[in-house]
Motif scaffolding. Structure first.
Motif, short mmCIF file in Angstrom:
data_model
loop_
_atom_site.label_atom_id
_atom_site.label_comp_id
_atom_site.label_asym_id
_atom_site.label_seq_id
_atom_site.Cartn_x
_atom_site.Cartn_y
_atom_site.Cartn_z
N ILE A 10 -18.15 -31.62 -18.47
CA ILE A 10 -17.04 -32.28 -19.16
C ILE A 10 -17.34 -33.76 -19.33
O ILE A 10 -17.13 -34.35 -20.39
CB ILE A 10 -15.73 -32.05 -18.36
CG1 ILE A 10 -15.33 -30.58 -18.43
CG2 ILE A 10 -14.62 -32.92 -18.89
CD1 ILE A 10 -14.09 -30.26 -17.67
N VAL A 67 -12.84 -23.92 -19.60
CA VAL A 67 -13.76 -24.45 -18.58
C VAL A 67 -13.13 -24.27 -17.20
O VAL A 67 -13.79 -23.85 -16.24
CB VAL A 67 -14.05 -25.94 -18.87
CG1 VAL A 67 -14.76 -26.59 -17.69
CG2 VAL A 67 -14.90 -26.06 -20.10
N PHE A 110 -10.52 -27.13 -22.34
CA PHE A 110 -10.40 -27.46 -20.92
C PHE A 110 -9.89 -26.26 -20.14
O PHE A 110 -10.31 -26.00 -19.01
CB PHE A 110 -9.50 -28.68 -20.75
CG PHE A 110 -10.18 -29.96 -21.13
CD1 PHE A 110 -11.56 -30.05 -21.11
CD2 PHE A 110 -9.45 -31.05 -21.54
CE1 PHE A 110 -12.21 -31.21 -21.48
CE2 PHE A 110 -10.09 -32.23 -21.90
CZ PHE A 110 -11.47 -32.30 -21.87
#
Lengths: 62, 128
Positions: free
Chosen positions: B81, A56, A53
């Motif tokens: 995501i 990203v 995460f």
């Protein structure tokens, strides 16, 4: 890459220890070892997910 | 080309480990597939970095203000995501949870793109 082998090892070891404990008649300890194996592998995964995460976030300039 | 081979190798190893541990401990097999997918993404992450920086260059050259690009990139990231989480839930068999994730992601994307839509409509109204 080696984390996959570590996880596979944990899975196999917990299942073997489980069988042994069941064989000796200690079912309650067997269930506890399953939980322990699961918790250890979850802890290993959490760092990877957090790293994913973060990458990203930095990549897509959140 | 070579990193593609590496990625396929990592994917194969992950699937084998997943199958191996599946009979003994299905939960840990599930975790192995998650770790495998994360590893593949981390291997390819610098390519995404180059793509986004070249996008910035293109936007600067064509004079379009980069304020438009950030929501665009955010939408791409959200899509990725959400799809990552939805696939993991679908793998584990909880397809309803996967659909909920996708539904929420669509709403978030709509929420982010609302200001752009309003600016476009304002421009059109100003033209008329």
């Amino acid at each position: 890459m080696e984390i996959i082998f570590k996880l596979a090892g944990i899975g196999l070891i917990t299942s073997i220890v489980n069988q042994i404990l069941k064989y000796c008649g200690k079912e309650e300890i067997a269930s506890i070892t399953t939980l322990a194996g699961l918790v250890v592998s979850l802890l290993m995964v959490i760092n990877l997910v957090q790293e994913l995460f973060d990458t990203v976030k930095t990549l897509f300039i959140f | 080309m070579s990193e593609l081979l590496k990625i396929v190798a990592v994917a194969l190893v992950t699937v084998f480990a997943h199958m191996l541990v599946k009979q003994a401990k299905p939960e840990i097999a599930m975790i192995i597939s998650i770790v495998g997918s994360i590893l593949i993404i981390i291997m390819i992450v610098d390519a995404i970095g180059n793509i986004t920086s070249s996008f910035y260059g293109i936007f600067q050259k064509t004079g379009v203000d980069t304020a438009l690009l950030t929501p665009l990139l955010k939408i791409v990231a959200i899509g990725y995501i959400a799809e990552f989480g939805a696939n993991i839930c679908a793998d584990a068999g909880a397809s309803s949870v996967a659909d909920k994730i996708l539904f929420a992601a669509k709403l978030i994307i709509l929420m982010i793109s609302l200001p752009i839509i309003t600016t476009v409509i304002d421009m059109v109204v100003a033209l008329l």
